[in-house]
Design a protein around this motif. Sequence first.
Motif, PDB file in Angstrom:
ATOM      1  N   GLY A  34      34.864  42.299  21.393  1.00  0.00           N
ATOM      2  CA  GLY A  34      34.526  40.897  21.176  1.00  0.00           C
ATOM      3  C   GLY A  34      35.654  40.164  20.473  1.00  0.00           C
ATOM      4  O   GLY A  34      35.475  39.681  19.348  1.00  0.00           O
ATOM      5  N   HIS A  35      36.810  40.085  21.124  1.00  0.00           N
ATOM      6  CA  HIS A  35      37.950  39.385  20.534  1.00  0.00           C
ATOM      7  C   HIS A  35      37.689  37.880  20.462  1.00  0.00           C
ATOM      8  O   HIS A  35      36.850  37.353  21.204  1.00  0.00           O
ATOM      9  CB  HIS A  35      39.218  39.660  21.335  1.00  0.00           C
ATOM     10  N   GLY A  36      38.449  37.212  19.590  1.00  0.00           N
ATOM     11  CA  GLY A  36      38.284  35.780  19.410  1.00  0.00           C
ATOM     12  C   GLY A  36      38.332  34.980  20.697  1.00  0.00           C
ATOM     13  O   GLY A  36      37.465  34.121  20.934  1.00  0.00           O
ATOM     14  N   PRO A  82      30.002  32.740  10.662  1.00  0.00           N
ATOM     15  CA  PRO A  82      31.086  32.603  11.641  1.00  0.00           C
ATOM     16  C   PRO A  82      31.216  33.844  12.517  1.00  0.00           C
ATOM     17  O   PRO A  82      31.006  34.965  12.048  1.00  0.00           O
ATOM     18  CB  PRO A  82      32.321  32.425  10.765  1.00  0.00           C
ATOM     19  N   TYR A  83      31.559  33.621  13.794  1.00  0.00           N
ATOM     20  CA  TYR A  83      31.825  34.702  14.735  1.00  0.00           C
ATOM     21  C   TYR A  83      33.334  34.884  14.827  1.00  0.00           C
ATOM     22  O   TYR A  83      34.072  33.909  14.996  1.00  0.00           O
ATOM     23  CB  TYR A  83      31.222  34.378  16.096  1.00  0.00           C
ATOM     24  N   THR A  84      33.780  36.124  14.714  1.00  0.00           N
ATOM     25  CA  THR A  84      35.208  36.392  14.643  1.00  0.00           C
ATOM     26  C   THR A  84      35.590  37.587  15.503  1.00  0.00           C
ATOM     27  O   THR A  84      34.766  38.467  15.773  1.00  0.00           O
ATOM     28  CB  THR A  84      35.645  36.671  13.190  1.00  0.00           C
ATOM     29  N   GLY A  85      36.868  37.613  15.902  1.00  0.00           N
ATOM     30  CA  GLY A  85      37.422  38.755  16.617  1.00  0.00           C
ATOM     31  C   GLY A  85      38.225  39.623  15.673  1.00  0.00           C
ATOM     32  O   GLY A  85      37.883  39.759  14.504  1.00  0.00           O
ATOM     33  N   TYR A  86      39.309  40.190  16.185  1.00  0.00           N
ATOM     34  CA  TYR A  86      40.137  41.081  15.377  1.00  0.00           C
ATOM     35  C   TYR A  86      40.617  40.374  14.107  1.00  0.00           C
ATOM     36  O   TYR A  86      40.974  39.206  14.156  1.00  0.00           O
ATOM     37  CB  TYR A  86      41.335  41.538  16.230  1.00  0.00           C
TER      38      TYR A  86
END
Length: 384
Positions: A34-36, A82-86
């Motif tokens: 689930g990357h940005g 917040p939803y975040t990736g790496y």
Amino acid sequence: MKKTLLFWGLSLVLLSGLMAQDKLKMIFVGDIMGHGPQIESAAIEANKLYDYSPCFKFIAPLLAQSDLAIGNLELTLPGKPPYTGYPTFKSPDELPLALRAAGFDLLVTANNHSNDGGLLGVQNTVKTLEKNGFYQTGTFIDSSYRAALYPLIVYKGSFKLAFLNYTYGTNGIPTPKPAVVNVIDEKVIKADIEAAKAHQPDAIITFVHWGDEYQLTENERQRSLAKKMLDWGSTMVIGSHPHVVQPIKTYPLPQADSTMRNGLVVYSMGNFISAQTKIYTDIGLMVEIELEKNASTQKTAISKTEYIPVYRYLYRAPGAAKSTYMTLPVAAFENGLMATQQPMSEATRAAMKQSADVIRKNLTQFGAIERKVSAEEILQSTEK
């Protein structure tokens, strides 16, 4: 005469049903990331509404052919932004919703990103997957939850399956109490396999998050641990973490009754979907494994293993504001026969095929067999 025909008809139906239950087809896929950029691509309204369903449109027909579809969920589901990736993977709940709709049944969650979302991330991931109807294992709300539900036992048709899941670590982030994340500990794994055997399952399937990232060959630690887990009683070992495809190997194992059985190790299936750009991270595997149970002896063995190369495709439609991440079966797309369904430039197609051929060569040298997915097979399902 009619009664006789009716009897034989019913007998054939019952016999047919019994025979059908004596085979079980599972599909395994690699790292669901689930990357940005993936989060941004799926956003309809940032932090409020997301749609991941286009990602799996061309894979769903293959998942539908299985009795159980299983993947490695390498992210957390905190349930709120917040939803975040790496480097800390926190994805919206619409992702598992899309995975379930696509046909996934079971997700393993013990990996190096299990603790990215803290206690909320661990616990809410488990709760969200349960809410969406998934089987899940590898991480747990607390120790009592693990004690009650581990090993994970799944019944499907006439088969009873035991699932285990472990990770090499959690990127140095301690597991927040009271949550539990299964880490690789040989004494614990051996004991867990013994506990699984006590349930008398038809197969024990052990998932391990291990190995060296971006390496196309497994390391000696993987080989050693795999051999031990097979000797202890695992039917197969399914690996993840390197983000690239590593070999599929079969190991002959002598049994106490002087017979032999084959233990299967899939060292790494690579990425199923991600935004990684390093070489070969855009190619992954779906691995189809068939179990067959002998109706008279009730012994179960692996009767077929085949792999399907899949490609992470980034597509921007004419006039679209952003691109869409998709997972595509390579064989159905590499000859241009799906161009009317899903456009792809010749340069992208050539790059996809080149990467896939490297993976194919690496797998073939150890005897792995590819199942060639045709364009017709995908078209018939997507056009319904």
